[in-house]
Design a protein around this motif. Structure first.
Motif, PDB file in Angstrom:
ATOM      1  N   LYS A  37       0.886  -1.263   0.054  1.00  0.00           N
ATOM      2  CA  LYS A  37      -0.129   0.067  -0.184  1.00  0.00           C
ATOM      3  C   LYS A  37       0.822   1.184   0.002  1.00  0.00           C
ATOM      4  N   SER A  38       2.217   1.195   0.412  1.00  0.00           N
ATOM      5  CA  SER A  38       3.061   2.249   0.313  1.00  0.00           C
ATOM      6  C   SER A  38       3.488   2.227  -1.244  1.00  0.00           C
ATOM      7  N   PRO A  39       3.518   3.632  -1.661  1.00  0.00           N
ATOM      8  CA  PRO A  39       3.845   3.839  -3.155  1.00  0.00           C
ATOM      9  C   PRO A  39       5.346   3.508  -3.426  1.00  0.00           C
ATOM     10  N   GLN A  40       6.107   3.738  -2.259  1.00  0.00           N
ATOM     11  CA  GLN A  40       7.502   3.509  -2.177  1.00  0.00           C
ATOM     12  C   GLN A  40       7.936   1.998  -2.434  1.00  0.00           C
ATOM     13  N   LEU A  41       7.098   1.170  -1.767  1.00  0.00           N
ATOM     14  CA  LEU A  41       7.206  -0.261  -1.856  1.00  0.00           C
ATOM     15  C   LEU A  41       6.484  -1.000  -2.649  1.00  0.00           C
ATOM     16  N   GLN A  42       5.561  -0.472  -3.436  1.00  0.00           N
ATOM     17  CA  GLN A  42       4.571  -1.313  -4.059  1.00  0.00           C
ATOM     18  C   GLN A  42       5.204  -2.133  -5.161  1.00  0.00           C
ATOM     19  N   MET A  43       5.967  -1.658  -5.997  1.00  0.00           N
ATOM     20  CA  MET A  43       6.448  -2.244  -7.232  1.00  0.00           C
ATOM     21  C   MET A  43       7.119  -3.489  -6.516  1.00  0.00           C
ATOM     22  N   LYS A  44       7.884  -3.286  -5.495  1.00  0.00           N
ATOM     23  CA  LYS A  44       8.935  -4.274  -4.700  1.00  0.00           C
ATOM     24  C   LYS A  44       8.048  -5.573  -4.638  1.00  0.00           C
ATOM     25  N   CYS A  45       6.748  -5.086  -3.789  1.00  0.00           N
ATOM     26  CA  CYS A  45       5.947  -6.152  -3.133  1.00  0.00           C
ATOM     27  C   CYS A  45       5.366  -6.926  -4.406  1.00  0.00           C
ATOM     28  N   ILE A  46       4.787  -6.142  -5.545  1.00  0.00           N
ATOM     29  CA  ILE A  46       4.308  -6.843  -6.539  1.00  0.00           C
ATOM     30  C   ILE A  46       5.365  -7.794  -6.953  1.00  0.00           C
ATOM     31  N   GLY A  47       6.555  -7.533  -7.205  1.00  0.00           N
ATOM     32  CA  GLY A  47       7.678  -8.412  -7.836  1.00  0.00           C
ATOM     33  C   GLY A  47       7.679  -9.662  -6.899  1.00  0.00           C
ATOM     34  N   LYS A  48       7.527  -9.392  -5.566  1.00  0.00           N
ATOM     35  CA  LYS A  48       7.580 -10.528  -4.602  1.00  0.00           C
ATOM     36  C   LYS A  48       6.358 -11.702  -4.889  1.00  0.00           C
ATOM     37  N   LEU A  49       5.130 -10.930  -5.234  1.00  0.00           N
ATOM     38  CA  LEU A  49       4.056 -11.735  -5.422  1.00  0.00           C
ATOM     39  C   LEU A  49       4.245 -12.545  -6.804  1.00  0.00           C
ATOM     40  N   ARG A  50       4.670 -11.765  -7.700  1.00  0.00           N
ATOM     41  CA  ARG A  50       4.813 -12.590  -8.924  1.00  0.00           C
ATOM     42  C   ARG A  50       5.992 -13.775  -8.780  1.00  0.00           C
ATOM     43  N   ALA A  51       7.180 -13.557  -8.169  1.00  0.00           N
ATOM     44  CA  ALA A  51       7.793 -14.625  -7.771  1.00  0.00           C
ATOM     45  C   ALA A  51       7.348 -15.808  -7.230  1.00  0.00           C
ATOM     46  N   ALA A 101       3.977 -16.350  -6.919  1.00  0.00           N
ATOM     47  CA  ALA A 101       3.140 -17.307  -7.814  1.00  0.00           C
ATOM     48  C   ALA A 101       3.802 -18.093  -8.512  1.00  0.00           C
ATOM     49  N   ALA A 102       5.106 -17.850  -9.186  1.00  0.00           N
ATOM     50  CA  ALA A 102       5.729 -18.394 -10.091  1.00  0.00           C
ATOM     51  C   ALA A 102       6.393 -20.082  -9.591  1.00  0.00           C
ATOM     52  N   GLU A 103       6.349 -20.063  -8.198  1.00  0.00           N
ATOM     53  CA  GLU A 103       6.984 -21.244  -7.643  1.00  0.00           C
ATOM     54  C   GLU A 103       6.036 -22.319  -7.625  1.00  0.00           C
ATOM     55  N   SER A 104       4.614 -22.288  -7.369  1.00  0.00           N
ATOM     56  CA  SER A 104       3.950 -23.545  -7.406  1.00  0.00           C
ATOM     57  C   SER A 104       2.343 -23.227  -7.474  1.00  0.00           C
ATOM     58  N   ASP A 105       1.534 -24.035  -7.791  1.00  0.00           N
ATOM     59  CA  ASP A 105       0.079 -23.840  -7.828  1.00  0.00           C
ATOM     60  C   ASP A 105      -0.221 -23.698  -6.531  1.00  0.00           C
ATOM     61  N   ALA A 106       0.204 -24.192  -5.498  1.00  0.00           N
ATOM     62  CA  ALA A 106      -0.244 -23.978  -4.175  1.00  0.00           C
ATOM     63  C   ALA A 106      -0.140 -22.599  -3.804  1.00  0.00           C
ATOM     64  N   ASN A 107       1.159 -21.890  -4.011  1.00  0.00           N
ATOM     65  CA  ASN A 107       1.242 -20.660  -3.846  1.00  0.00           C
ATOM     66  C   ASN A 107       0.287 -19.676  -4.520  1.00  0.00           C
TER      67      ASN A 107
END
Length: 411
Positions: A106-120, A122-128
């Motif tokens: 929710k912090s504009p400064q951290l948004q892209m970093k957090c979205i990048g973590k979500l992407r990573a 999600a790529a690990e497994s279907d369970a994720n």
């Protein structure tokens, strides 16, 4: 290993191999994590394989640490017999971790970093993916897209500074999450607000954003109520046709074709698609396409659009319209032949002016239809073909366009 007597409760009921990461489902049965996740997520089952009992959508896979330690100890004891010790598995993510990540985003400064973590993750497994969805990430990502301001953020990478869009990143994750049917229905909403947001992305976004938007729309519109399909606005079809015209990507083209197949049968959507220029663009695509599935999908949409007078008029207006449809008969697949013959049937029944009948004769369409009766191409296709030839027998019976060897097949 084949000579060693492995305790049966060490074996996964699905794979029948020693479990590396045993987890227990709500029915009390223990499976290897990889096998049960594949069963539940990749194959989209919702039952316990052993008991056939239905598992709730939010049921967790509980790690069986005691059994895992017993298996590891047994492996160590049998190391001299060639049994390798199973390493301690990585602890999977949980909802609490995802919720914290979303709060940080929710912090504009951290948004892209957090979205990048979500992407990573999600790529690990279907369970994720399922864990991320259950933690509320879909709603969060949709809210980013809904703002649709395409504000860019700069972040460091191995290639230096690169400008990226938060909306584009959110859309890409929504696509890769393969959101469940229930999640897609929530995403659409009662009034289809998010569909409108995605149409705005198609209008204003870059190629990447538009590709993800149309693929997400294709998934969403498969689960919505028919009343929402009927209410689709003309600009929806304008932007969908533009995606086809721009050749954004192979995936985006197929998603758009699938989307049109889904929505065109409802209400006045055929007319809206025709008015958006769909017939001309689809004809051009058919001229350029040699791939079986793509041809089948294009012909399916054209068949739907030729169900209205406007669609037939546009196909006849195109210089290569009837010629390319006829050419695909017997050259692609049984499905493509059936769709192409249905298109010609619609024209023959509802738009057969003398000039159209003459054009069909000159282009060799009639000869092709006679040939259809000579080969194995499906009973429905042959029946439609006979209907076309019977409809205009007086105009075509003595036409020089029919080869002598095919006259006997004329109905």
């Amino acid at each position: 290993m084949e000579e060693i007597d492995v305790p049966p409760f060490f074996l996964c009921p699905i794979s029948l191999e020693i479990m590396k990461d045993p987890v227990t489902v709500s029915t009390g049965i223990t499976y290897d994590r990889e096998s049960i996740e594949k069963w539940l997520f990749s194959r989209k089952n919702n039952t316990c394989p052993a008991t056939k009992q239905v598992l709730s959508a939010d049921s967790d896979l509980t790690p069986n640490h005691t059994l895992r330690r017993l298996i590891q100890a047994w492996c160590t004891l049998n190391a001299s017999n060639g049994v390798e010790r199973i390493p301690t598995p990585k602890i999977p993510i949980n909802k609490i971790q995802i919720v914290k990540l979303l709060n940080d985003a929710k912090s504009p400064q951290l948004q892209m970093k957090c979205i990048g973590k979500l992407r990573a993750l999600a790529a690990e497994s279907d369970a994720n993916k399922r864990c991320i969805e259950s933690a509320g990430a879909v709603e969060f990502l949709a809210s980013i897209v809904s703002k649709a301001n395409f504000t860019t953020f700069e972040e460091e990478s191995d290639k230096g500074l690169e400008s990226r869009s938060a909306s584009s990143e959110a859309l890409s994750i929504l696509h890769y999450l393969q959101v469940s049917e229930a999640g897609l229905k929530k995403l659409v909403g009662k009034n289809g607000e998010f569909v409108g947001c995605l149409v705005r992305v198609l209008q204003r976004g870059n190629y990447e954003s538009r590709a993800y938007a149309v693929m997400l729309l294709s998934s969403m519109l498969q689960v919505v109520d028919p009343i929402q399909l009927i209410a689709l606005k003309p600009e929806f079809f304008v932007e969908a046709v533009q995606v086809l015209q721009d050749h954004i990507s192979h995936q985006a083209t197929k998603a758009t074709l699938k989307l049109l197949i889904e929505v065109c049968p409802w209400g006045r959507n055929k007319v809206k698609a025709v008015e958006a220029g769909a017939v001309s663009i689809l004809t051009e695509l058919l001229l350029a396409s040699s791939e079986k599935r793509a041809c089948e999908m294009i012909l399916t949409v054209l068949d739907q659009l030729c169900g209205c007078a406007e669609g037939r008029a546009e196909l006849l207006k195109h210089a290569a319209g009837m010629a390319i449809v006829s050419k695909k008969i017997l050259r692609v697949s049984h499905v493509a032949s059936e769709r192409a013959v249905k298109i010609l049937y619609s024209i023959s029944k509802f738009s057969a002016t003398p000039s159209v009948l003459q054009e069909m004769s000159q282009l060799g369409v009639v000869a092709k239809l006679c040939l259809v009766l000579q080969v194995d191409c499906g009973s429905r296709t042959k029946e439609k073909t006979r209907d076309i030839l019977r409809l205009h027998a007086r105009a075509w019976k003595n036409s020089p366009c029919i080869p002598t060897n095919l006259l006997s097949s004329y109905p």
